[in-house]
Write a protein that holds these residues in place. Sequence first.
Motif, mmCIF file in Angstrom:
data_model
loop_
_atom_site.group_PDB
_atom_site.id
_atom_site.type_symbol
_atom_site.label_atom_id
_atom_site.label_comp_id
_atom_site.label_asym_id
_atom_site.label_seq_id
_atom_site.Cartn_x
_atom_site.Cartn_y
_atom_site.Cartn_z
ATOM 1 N N ASN A 163 5.058 21.141 6.319
ATOM 2 C CA ASN A 163 6.634 21.793 6.739
ATOM 3 C C ASN A 163 6.680 21.712 5.867
ATOM 4 O OD1 ASN A 163 6.641 19.227 5.507
ATOM 5 N ND2 ASN A 163 7.875 18.023 7.287
ATOM 6 N N TYR A 164 6.420 22.192 4.489
ATOM 7 C CA TYR A 164 7.093 22.697 3.162
ATOM 8 C C TYR A 164 6.334 23.165 2.326
ATOM 9 C CZ TYR A 164 4.433 20.029 0.608
ATOM 10 O OH TYR A 164 3.104 18.792 0.024
ATOM 11 N N ASP A 165 6.787 24.336 1.387
ATOM 12 C CA ASP A 165 5.913 25.263 0.742
ATOM 13 C C ASP A 165 5.316 24.595 -0.325
ATOM 14 O OD1 ASP A 165 4.915 27.801 0.842
ATOM 15 O OD2 ASP A 165 6.130 29.331 -0.049
ATOM 16 N N LEU A 166 4.019 25.040 0.637
ATOM 17 C CA LEU A 166 3.492 23.994 -1.468
ATOM 18 C C LEU A 166 2.974 25.565 -2.290
ATOM 19 C CD1 LEU A 166 1.958 21.603 -2.787
ATOM 20 C CD2 LEU A 166 -0.305 21.668 -1.183
ATOM 21 N N LYS A 167 2.380 25.324 -2.609
ATOM 22 C CA LYS A 167 2.447 26.713 -3.955
ATOM 23 C C LYS A 167 1.009 26.317 -5.260
ATOM 24 C CE LYS A 167 5.737 30.212 -3.664
ATOM 25 N NZ LYS A 167 5.759 30.513 -2.341
ATOM 26 N N ALA A 168 0.443 27.391 -4.834
ATOM 27 C CA ALA A 168 -0.604 26.928 -6.248
ATOM 28 C C ALA A 168 -0.024 27.065 -7.282
ATOM 29 C CB ALA A 168 -1.920 27.613 -5.788
ATOM 30 N N PRO A 169 -0.669 26.123 -7.990
ATOM 31 C CA PRO A 169 0.098 26.695 -10.172
ATOM 32 C C PRO A 169 -0.499 27.715 -9.902
ATOM 33 C CG PRO A 169 -1.757 24.537 -9.688
ATOM 34 C CD PRO A 169 -1.840 25.644 -8.300
ATOM 35 N N PHE A 211 -6.755 10.416 19.587
ATOM 36 C CA PHE A 211 -7.298 10.423 18.198
ATOM 37 C C PHE A 211 -6.535 12.085 17.676
ATOM 38 C CE2 PHE A 211 -7.472 10.041 13.683
ATOM 39 C CZ PHE A 211 -7.401 9.019 13.642
ATOM 40 N N GLN A 212 -5.433 12.380 18.658
ATOM 41 C CA GLN A 212 -5.057 13.674 18.330
ATOM 42 C C GLN A 212 -3.961 13.733 16.667
ATOM 43 O OE1 GLN A 212 -6.362 16.627 18.203
ATOM 44 N NE2 GLN A 212 -7.634 15.852 20.032
ATOM 45 N N VAL A 213 -3.929 13.708 15.354
ATOM 46 C CA VAL A 213 -2.745 14.004 15.105
ATOM 47 C C VAL A 213 -1.261 14.852 15.138
ATOM 48 C CG1 VAL A 213 -2.363 13.885 12.027
ATOM 49 C CG2 VAL A 213 -4.629 13.117 13.062
ATOM 50 N N GLU A 214 -0.347 14.031 14.736
ATOM 51 C CA GLU A 214 0.927 14.642 15.877
ATOM 52 C C GLU A 214 1.921 14.839 14.057
ATOM 53 O OE1 GLU A 214 2.572 13.338 19.636
ATOM 54 O OE2 GLU A 214 0.357 13.599 20.186
ATOM 55 N N ALA A 215 1.680 14.247 13.545
ATOM 56 C CA ALA A 215 2.146 14.302 11.844
ATOM 57 C C ALA A 215 2.088 13.013 11.578
ATOM 58 C CB ALA A 215 3.862 13.318 12.418
ATOM 59 N N VAL A 216 2.362 14.048 9.861
ATOM 60 C CA VAL A 216 1.406 12.826 8.501
ATOM 61 C C VAL A 216 2.459 12.635 7.504
ATOM 62 C CG1 VAL A 216 -0.195 12.987 6.603
ATOM 63 C CG2 VAL A 216 -1.203 14.416 9.238
ATOM 64 N N ILE A 217 2.426 11.447 7.410
ATOM 65 C CA ILE A 217 3.835 10.815 5.923
ATOM 66 C C ILE A 217 1.888 10.620 4.847
ATOM 67 C CG2 ILE A 217 4.854 8.717 5.538
ATOM 68 C CD1 ILE A 217 5.614 8.566 8.671
ATOM 69 N N THR A 218 3.043 11.114 3.509
ATOM 70 C CA THR A 218 2.487 11.580 2.567
ATOM 71 C C THR A 218 3.227 10.639 1.773
ATOM 72 O OG1 THR A 218 2.463 13.364 1.716
ATOM 73 C CG2 THR A 218 0.466 12.785 3.176
ATOM 74 N N ASN A 219 2.624 9.500 1.055
ATOM 75 C CA ASN A 219 3.463 9.020 -0.557
ATOM 76 C C ASN A 219 5.030 8.889 0.811
ATOM 77 O OD1 ASN A 219 2.291 9.401 -2.028
ATOM 78 N ND2 ASN A 219 1.901 11.491 -2.503
ATOM 79 N N GLY A 220 5.419 8.290 1.400
ATOM 80 C CA GLY A 220 6.489 8.036 2.173
ATOM 81 C C GLY A 220 7.634 9.314 2.773
ATOM 82 N N ARG A 237 0.519 -0.728 -0.374
ATOM 83 C CA ARG A 237 -0.235 0.413 0.182
ATOM 84 C C ARG A 237 1.378 1.170 -0.300
ATOM 85 N NH1 ARG A 237 -1.525 -4.816 1.150
ATOM 86 N NH2 ARG A 237 -4.557 -5.089 1.119
ATOM 87 N N ILE A 238 0.728 2.589 -1.024
ATOM 88 C CA ILE A 238 0.702 3.273 -0.449
ATOM 89 C C ILE A 238 1.129 4.360 0.992
ATOM 90 C CG2 ILE A 238 1.039 5.827 -1.012
ATOM 91 C CD1 ILE A 238 -0.857 4.470 -4.007
ATOM 92 N N ALA A 239 2.781 4.768 1.562
ATOM 93 C CA ALA A 239 2.766 4.815 3.104
ATOM 94 C C ALA A 239 1.943 6.129 2.867
ATOM 95 C CB ALA A 239 4.251 5.055 2.214
ATOM 96 N N ASP A 240 0.533 5.955 3.249
ATOM 97 C CA ASP A 240 0.027 7.577 3.719
ATOM 98 C C ASP A 240 -0.513 7.007 5.921
ATOM 99 O OD1 ASP A 240 0.127 8.603 1.379
ATOM 100 O OD2 ASP A 240 -2.386 8.317 0.907
ATOM 101 N N LEU A 267 7.154 12.128 4.988
ATOM 102 C CA LEU A 267 6.843 13.429 6.339
ATOM 103 C C LEU A 267 6.925 15.153 5.799
ATOM 104 C CD1 LEU A 267 6.282 13.265 9.387
ATOM 105 C CD2 LEU A 267 8.541 14.343 9.699
ATOM 106 N N VAL A 268 5.259 15.218 5.765
ATOM 107 C CA VAL A 268 4.620 16.382 5.050
ATOM 108 C C VAL A 268 4.286 17.705 5.983
ATOM 109 C CG1 VAL A 268 4.123 15.619 2.236
ATOM 110 C CG2 VAL A 268 2.247 15.426 4.223
ATOM 111 N N ALA A 269 3.552 16.805 7.425
ATOM 112 C CA ALA A 269 2.754 17.272 8.328
ATOM 113 C C ALA A 269 3.656 17.521 9.272
ATOM 114 C CB ALA A 269 1.629 17.888 7.915
#
Length: 593
Positions: A367-373, A348-357, A335-338, A359-361
């Motif tokens: 934790n990074y600057d996501l810009k709109a296209p 159930f307090q979410v402290e960190a989030v991994i998406t697609n392997g 499975r995809i690493a989410d 660590l994004v939040a």
Amino acid sequence: MQKNKENLKQLIRAGRGLIPAHTVIRNGNLVNVMSSEIYLADVAIYEDTIVAIGDVTDYIGPETKTIDATGKYLVPGLIDGHLHSECSKLSITSFAKAVVPCGTTSIVSGLDEYISVSGLEGLHEIFAEVKASPLKVFWGAPYKTPYTFPQSTVAFNFTEEVHKEVQQWPECFGVWETVREAVQVEDEDTLGAIEQAFKNRLPIFGCAPMVGGKDLNGYLCAGIRLDHESYDHTEVVEKMRKGMHMVIRESSVTHFLKENIRAVTEVNPYLARRVSFCTDDVTATDVLEKGHVDNVVRLAIAEGVEPMTAIQMATINSAEAYRIDHLVGSISPGRIADILLVDSPENFQVEAVITNGRLVAENRKLNYDLKAPARSSVLSSALKCKKTTREDFEYKVDIENGQAKVLSMDVKGPFVRKRRDVTVKVQNSIVIPDTEQDVLMVSVLERFGRNGNKSLAFCSGWNLKKGAMASSAAPDDNNLIVMGADASDMSIAVNHLIENGGGQVVVADGEIIEFLPLPVGGIASDEDAEKIAHREALLTKAANQLGCNLPEPLMYMFFLPITAIPDYAITDVGPVDCIALNTFDPILELIQD
Ligand SMILES: [Fe+2]
């Protein structure tokens, strides 16, 4: 999410421990939604895929990164089982920034609001935006557009022919929100979409509020797999006994969880593994204040659902219902690493989030600057309708002075309007809105440059004592809707939106009181959730100051064009009787003085 022989070979080798993992998560408590167990286990990730759980010592190489999860619980990324992200007025990028830190890593969506304003061209831009974001969208092709009222106008008509093409796309995971009325009247395009889905082995997602008995049987015989809209738990039980998967909706405007979950907590606990969650329509304010699917998990636990069961409802149950459990919904090899790091299953307090392997939040922030296209003209072009004058919003009749008995659409809930017969004055051949009796004018203007349609009717329940409010975001068609006590203010509101490329506005005494720009297709914004929530609060305050005491005055207004729910609605072709699926004349009787 696509596989080819080359990446499969890599994954097989990574799974066998022949090549090292890129990341391992160590010392966490694995919430295994497949086996309903919680135990200490590590997780090994290769690129974006989970390749091992348990003891992963053999998967660690010199380059392998380690995430320490000591004392934390590892939960699969949460899935929103039915969502129109557009209703939040946040673009996909802004929405992802708001909900991924809450733990929502996948949504099931028709992206239908984008399609209604920008067609397949706009949809491809949105797909590209999704790919660049940490949020996955499992797209269902809308069964048809316009949704329920075939005469109304949208920028793009989704037909059987369109389904023949789009159901072949890799992004397509089913047929979206196939409403019961369209099945019941044996609508050709709807049945065509279903026929294609059977050929392509795609699931058909439903929408059948307040349906039971023979009507439900007929609906299910069309192959509908699941539903997300039941008004009480007995409705849930009947649908589930008849084989449906139930996606319980807890939106910003309809709070069904407390009632619907009784099907599990009071009637039959064995229903639990075929129940999941969705938020359907959420405001930026709610996401910021309460969270997203994580909040629904907490609410379910508060209603007496076991934490493991509630987590399954938010993960694997949705994945199975939508046949995407080979990709998401569990922490299992392949499975995809989410993966979420959570304080405890109960809190159930979410402290960190991994998406697609990756660590994004952390601490509820990306934790990074996501810009709109950059947006092409397909999604950023101005509203294509003519400027208006006050005469456009004056209801003309054949008597000069006297009284008119009118059918006013009386709002009884965010989606529900009932008949209200009320007598108002006619002066100089114009039916006068009556703030004493809470009778306002409402109009929908076609805004895609297709036919220039404009409807006019009467509504109640908003209690505006003066002024007007308008919105270019108005599901399902997203034509321009305006409501008011004063025709001049209605015209000013509409013209302001036309001049500014869409948004929501409140006007009084000829002045713009508040304005929220929505430059992405006239329905969404690239601003952050904080800014949108702030502007929405100002819009609500402005509407309140004009006398409206509804909880979400503009949201209640922008749902007025939805014809899928009884009894009344209004589209660009006129006020609609949602049961007969006809337009109707709101003037019941004219009495000359
Ligand atoms: Fe929906």
